[in-house]
Design a protein around this motif. Structure first.
Motif, PDB file in Angstrom:
ATOM      1  N   GLY A 207      68.304  52.290  51.684  1.00  0.00           N
ATOM      2  CA  GLY A 207      66.487  52.954  52.430  1.00  0.00           C
ATOM      3  C   GLY A 207      65.941  53.594  51.826  1.00  0.00           C
ATOM      4  N   SER A 208      65.909  54.842  50.820  1.00  0.00           N
ATOM      5  CA  SER A 208      65.071  55.541  50.308  1.00  0.00           C
ATOM      6  C   SER A 208      64.573  55.038  49.404  1.00  0.00           C
ATOM      7  CB  SER A 208      65.644  56.571  49.590  1.00  0.00           C
ATOM      8  OG  SER A 208      66.541  57.229  50.779  1.00  0.00           O
ATOM      9  N   LEU A 209      65.233  53.923  48.412  1.00  0.00           N
ATOM     10  CA  LEU A 209      64.379  53.236  47.753  1.00  0.00           C
ATOM     11  C   LEU A 209      63.416  52.434  48.112  1.00  0.00           C
ATOM     12  CD1 LEU A 209      66.557  52.297  45.206  1.00  0.00           C
ATOM     13  CD2 LEU A 209      65.578  53.852  44.602  1.00  0.00           C
ATOM     14  N   LYS A 210      63.566  52.002  49.481  1.00  0.00           N
ATOM     15  CA  LYS A 210      62.962  50.896  49.863  1.00  0.00           C
ATOM     16  C   LYS A 210      61.226  51.942  50.293  1.00  0.00           C
ATOM     17  CE  LYS A 210      62.007  47.755  53.380  1.00  0.00           C
ATOM     18  NZ  LYS A 210      62.639  47.176  54.682  1.00  0.00           N
ATOM     19  N   HIS A 211      61.492  52.672  50.373  1.00  0.00           N
ATOM     20  CA  HIS A 211      60.803  54.342  51.172  1.00  0.00           C
ATOM     21  C   HIS A 211      59.956  54.506  49.942  1.00  0.00           C
ATOM     22  CE1 HIS A 211      58.084  56.661  53.291  1.00  0.00           C
ATOM     23  NE2 HIS A 211      58.578  57.581  52.420  1.00  0.00           N
ATOM     24  N   LEU A 212      60.462  54.606  48.729  1.00  0.00           N
ATOM     25  CA  LEU A 212      59.863  55.031  47.429  1.00  0.00           C
ATOM     26  C   LEU A 212      59.131  54.167  47.276  1.00  0.00           C
ATOM     27  CD1 LEU A 212      63.189  57.480  46.042  1.00  0.00           C
ATOM     28  CD2 LEU A 212      60.037  58.573  47.326  1.00  0.00           C
ATOM     29  N   LYS A 213      59.039  52.761  47.062  1.00  0.00           N
ATOM     30  CA  LYS A 213      58.653  50.846  46.967  1.00  0.00           C
ATOM     31  C   LYS A 213      56.244  51.898  47.011  1.00  0.00           C
ATOM     32  CE  LYS A 213      59.533  47.305  47.433  1.00  0.00           C
ATOM     33  NZ  LYS A 213      59.582  46.558  47.802  1.00  0.00           N
ATOM     34  N   ARG A 214      56.548  52.615  47.062  1.00  0.00           N
ATOM     35  CA  ARG A 214      55.232  53.020  47.284  1.00  0.00           C
ATOM     36  C   ARG A 214      54.502  53.966  46.131  1.00  0.00           C
ATOM     37  NH1 ARG A 214      53.723  56.356  52.750  1.00  0.00           N
ATOM     38  NH2 ARG A 214      55.805  57.647  51.560  1.00  0.00           N
ATOM     39  N   TYR A 215      55.561  54.109  45.496  1.00  0.00           N
ATOM     40  CA  TYR A 215      55.409  54.878  44.167  1.00  0.00           C
ATOM     41  C   TYR A 215      55.794  54.434  43.376  1.00  0.00           C
ATOM     42  CZ  TYR A 215      54.791  59.055  47.616  1.00  0.00           C
ATOM     43  OH  TYR A 215      54.762  59.133  49.045  1.00  0.00           O
ATOM     44  N   PRO A 216      54.840  53.135  42.323  1.00  0.00           N
ATOM     45  CA  PRO A 216      55.626  52.189  42.020  1.00  0.00           C
ATOM     46  C   PRO A 216      55.860  52.590  39.852  1.00  0.00           C
ATOM     47  CG  PRO A 216      52.742  51.882  41.531  1.00  0.00           C
ATOM     48  CD  PRO A 216      53.452  52.993  42.335  1.00  0.00           C
ATOM     49  N   GLY A 220      60.738  51.728  37.953  1.00  0.00           N
ATOM     50  CA  GLY A 220      61.799  51.496  37.157  1.00  0.00           C
ATOM     51  C   GLY A 220      62.138  52.590  35.998  1.00  0.00           C
ATOM     52  N   LEU A 221      61.182  54.185  36.601  1.00  0.00           N
ATOM     53  CA  LEU A 221      62.053  55.113  36.553  1.00  0.00           C
ATOM     54  C   LEU A 221      63.564  55.667  36.549  1.00  0.00           C
ATOM     55  CD1 LEU A 221      61.424  56.736  33.737  1.00  0.00           C
ATOM     56  CD2 LEU A 221      60.007  58.745  35.872  1.00  0.00           C
ATOM     57  N   ILE A 222      63.501  54.991  37.525  1.00  0.00           N
ATOM     58  CA  ILE A 222      65.344  54.733  38.068  1.00  0.00           C
ATOM     59  C   ILE A 222      65.905  54.598  37.752  1.00  0.00           C
ATOM     60  CG2 ILE A 222      66.614  54.922  40.543  1.00  0.00           C
ATOM     61  CD1 ILE A 222      64.090  56.453  42.093  1.00  0.00           C
ATOM     62  N   PHE A 223      65.546  52.988  37.077  1.00  0.00           N
ATOM     63  CA  PHE A 223      66.513  52.118  37.000  1.00  0.00           C
ATOM     64  C   PHE A 223      66.902  52.522  35.334  1.00  0.00           C
ATOM     65  CE2 PHE A 223      66.766  47.572  35.230  1.00  0.00           C
ATOM     66  CZ  PHE A 223      68.386  47.210  35.434  1.00  0.00           C
ATOM     67  N   SER A 224      65.944  52.946  34.745  1.00  0.00           N
ATOM     68  CA  SER A 224      65.960  53.503  33.590  1.00  0.00           C
ATOM     69  C   SER A 224      67.614  54.574  33.104  1.00  0.00           C
ATOM     70  CB  SER A 224      65.120  53.796  32.814  1.00  0.00           C
ATOM     71  OG  SER A 224      64.806  54.221  31.022  1.00  0.00           O
ATOM     72  N   MET A 225      66.972  56.217  34.425  1.00  0.00           N
ATOM     73  CA  MET A 225      68.223  56.558  34.597  1.00  0.00           C
ATOM     74  C   MET A 225      69.224  55.989  34.991  1.00  0.00           C
ATOM     75  SD  MET A 225      64.948  59.373  36.617  1.00  0.00           S
ATOM     76  CE  MET A 225      66.393  60.623  37.274  1.00  0.00           C
ATOM     77  N   SER A 328      60.302  64.958  35.623  1.00  0.00           N
ATOM     78  CA  SER A 328      59.668  65.946  36.226  1.00  0.00           C
ATOM     79  C   SER A 328      58.058  64.837  36.676  1.00  0.00           C
ATOM     80  CB  SER A 328      59.140  66.645  34.744  1.00  0.00           C
ATOM     81  OG  SER A 328      57.904  67.240  35.014  1.00  0.00           O
ATOM     82  N   ILE A 329      58.456  64.146  35.701  1.00  0.00           N
ATOM     83  CA  ILE A 329      57.296  62.726  36.419  1.00  0.00           C
ATOM     84  C   ILE A 329      57.852  62.280  37.771  1.00  0.00           C
ATOM     85  CG2 ILE A 329      56.789  60.140  36.255  1.00  0.00           C
ATOM     86  CD1 ILE A 329      57.451  61.441  32.746  1.00  0.00           C
ATOM     87  N   ALA A 330      59.182  61.842  38.227  1.00  0.00           N
ATOM     88  CA  ALA A 330      59.664  61.681  39.332  1.00  0.00           C
ATOM     89  C   ALA A 330      58.746  62.582  40.134  1.00  0.00           C
ATOM     90  CB  ALA A 330      60.761  60.711  39.024  1.00  0.00           C
ATOM     91  N   THR A 331      59.653  62.960  40.205  1.00  0.00           N
ATOM     92  CA  THR A 331      58.830  64.578  41.083  1.00  0.00           C
ATOM     93  C   THR A 331      57.386  64.474  42.029  1.00  0.00           C
ATOM     94  OG1 THR A 331      59.141  66.337  39.957  1.00  0.00           O
ATOM     95  CG2 THR A 331      60.877  65.378  40.926  1.00  0.00           C
ATOM     96  N   ILE A 395      63.655  49.792  28.819  1.00  0.00           N
ATOM     97  CA  ILE A 395      62.523  49.683  30.761  1.00  0.00           C
ATOM     98  C   ILE A 395      61.936  50.907  31.265  1.00  0.00           C
ATOM     99  CG2 ILE A 395      63.603  50.348  32.923  1.00  0.00           C
ATOM    100  CD1 ILE A 395      66.369  48.700  32.670  1.00  0.00           C
ATOM    101  N   ALA A 396      62.056  51.995  30.386  1.00  0.00           N
ATOM    102  CA  ALA A 396      60.925  53.229  30.333  1.00  0.00           C
ATOM    103  C   ALA A 396      60.188  53.209  29.860  1.00  0.00           C
ATOM    104  CB  ALA A 396      61.699  54.512  29.936  1.00  0.00           C
ATOM    105  N   ILE A 397      59.891  52.297  29.037  1.00  0.00           N
ATOM    106  CA  ILE A 397      59.109  52.123  28.400  1.00  0.00           C
ATOM    107  C   ILE A 397      57.996  51.130  29.164  1.00  0.00           C
ATOM    108  CG2 ILE A 397      57.587  50.750  26.354  1.00  0.00           C
ATOM    109  CD1 ILE A 397      60.186  52.061  24.538  1.00  0.00           C
ATOM    110  N   ILE A 398      58.646  49.845  29.703  1.00  0.00           N
ATOM    111  CA  ILE A 398      57.799  49.358  30.424  1.00  0.00           C
ATOM    112  C   ILE A 398      57.823  49.999  31.775  1.00  0.00           C
ATOM    113  CG2 ILE A 398      57.586  47.099  32.136  1.00  0.00           C
ATOM    114  CD1 ILE A 398      59.624  46.133  29.539  1.00  0.00           C
ATOM    115  N   SER A 399      58.037  50.822  32.730  1.00  0.00           N
ATOM    116  CA  SER A 399      57.822  51.280  33.285  1.00  0.00           C
ATOM    117  C   SER A 399      56.602  52.588  33.077  1.00  0.00           C
ATOM    118  CB  SER A 399      59.467  52.297  34.070  1.00  0.00           C
ATOM    119  OG  SER A 399      59.553  52.916  33.604  1.00  0.00           O
TER     120      SER A 399
END
Length: 409
Positions: A207-216, A220-225, A328-331, A395-399
């Motif tokens: 649910g959180s990730l679905k809501h965070l889709k507003r921040y593209p 990808g960064l979370i998947f890399s993490m 830092s990028i994510a927050t 993945i980080a480079i792409i995102s």
């Protein structure tokens, strides 16, 4: 305004330092406790240790988003206190457990209550300016590093003089002192005007990730993490087993080695983050840090003598410049009233990786050190860590191509 924020950062740093010291105390001792309760071989004890970590992670996966959402509604301070108290109770379970079953009960309880790093990360986001956010997130790594300097040496020493159960009692005392410290000293960081209503639909990782889709840029960064967290369990879940199996290290040497890791991490994340951010920028720090992780994993996998593990910790520790920059990028992409939700989602996914990672890495270690293994290769988990991190870099480079810094509002 600057002085209160600096004091708040000092408070959260000391809280995390005590927290990490308590965890560091028990790491060199856990395999011995598992063996003493189960009578299992080192290979089997590694597998049991993996399942203990998984039981904690499953609870974290379900409860971290809930606690993160609650911290967005009620503030960071009460959630952090609940977490610290739960960790202290867990250590008491470990100290008094008469069987493996009770070890699992303690880990499950800690997983339900555990949100110290989730809430601390949201706390740091609350009090940090955009230009100092990565540096402040580096303080988490510095607290981690210092805690893992003090904790393993203290744990090994207490075990040597007082027995295998004593370090768990010491860790419980530290955690409960930490709870009292937070209760009397730690201020609240989330202003009432920046709070939001709690929503059960968003109080889970998906649910959180679905809501965070507003921040593209974030997804990808979370998947890399996520891949990095799985890879990290090559060291976190098998270090003690690997060094005792391959180099015949004693608990004292395991404690010293983990403390050396702590020194390296504390230097890099506590002292070098500010400089690396100036030299490489946020994105450059992510890419360079992940490449250092790959180098470190490969070197660990093929180390032939014990002293090499100390030398190879240095490039591995330099990988730590990636994490604070990613945080830092994510927050920086989400508003104040969603920081708890973001950190809850990240912690929940970390917990998912803590289900996959220990199982993958300890079973790899168990398989390649078993008498029936086709090839004796205890370094297999580290090689897997290098492969996963290589995917993470891609993945980080792409995102991060989609990433645009946002101005402070």
């Amino acid at each position: 305004m600057t002085e209160p924020k600096n004091k708040a950062m000092l408070f959260i740093f000391i809280t995390l330092l005590i927290d990490c010291t308590g965890i560091g105390i028990i790491i060199p001792i856990m395999p011995t406790l598992i063996q003493s309760l189960s009578g299992a071989s080192m290979s089997k004890a590694a597998s049991i240790g993996g399942w203990l970590t998984i039981s904690y992670a499953i609870m974290q996966f379900f409860f971290s988003p809930i606690l993160g959402g609650l911290s967005d509604k009620y503030g960071r301070r009460p959630i952090l206190l609940i977490s610290l108290f739960g960790l202290g109770v867990d250590f008491l379970f470990l100290a008094l457990a008469p069987s493996i079953f009770w070890l699992f009960i303690g880990r499950i309880f800690a997983g339900i209550c555990g949100a110290s790093f989730t809430t601390a990360s949201a706390y740091i986001a609350d009090v940090s300016t955009p230009e100092k956010r990565a540096q402040n997130f580096g303080m988490i790594g510095a607290a981690f590093g210092l805690g893992f300097i003090i904790g393993p040496i203290l744990g090994s020493g207490v075990d040597y003089f007082l027995g295998v159960r004593a370090p768990f009692i010491a860790a419980a005392i530290l955690s409960l002192i930490n709870f009292l410290y937070g209760y009397f000293v730690l201020p609240e960081s989330l202003k009432k005007e920046n709070r939001r209503a709690f929503d059960w639909k968003r109080a889970n990782a998906f649910g959180s990730l679905k809501h965070l889709k507003r921040y593209p840029a974030i997804l990808g960064l979370i998947f890399s993490m996520t891949l990095i967290y799985i890879a990290g369990h090559a060291a976190q879940s098998t270090w003690t087993f690997y060094t005792e199996e391959k180099f015949h290290w004693t608990k004292l040497w395991v404690g010293i080695s983990i403390s050396f890791v702590g020194v390296s991490v504390a230097i890099v994340q506590g002292g070098l983050i500010k400089s690396t951010m100036k030299w490489f920028g946020q994105k450059g720090s992510v890419y360079i840090g992940l490449c250092f992780y790959i180098i470190g994993f490969i070197l660990f996998a093929f180390a032939s003598q014990g002293w090499m593990m100390f030398a190879f910790m240095i490039p591995y520790a330099f990988g730590g410049i990636a994490g604070p920059s990613m945080q830092s990028i994510a927050t920086g992409q989400v508003p104040p009233n969603e920081q708890g939700e973001l950190q809850g989602a990240i912690t929940s996914l970390m917990s998912l990786t803590s289900i996959i990672g220990p199982l993958l890495m300890t079973e790899l270690f168990s398989y390649f050190t078993d008498e029936k293994a086709p090839v004796y290769f205890p370094g297999a988990p580290f090689l897997m860590g290098a492969i996963l991190t290589a995917f993470s870099v891609t993945i980080a480079i792409i995102s991060l191509r989609k990433y645009q810094p946002v101005s402070a509002s």
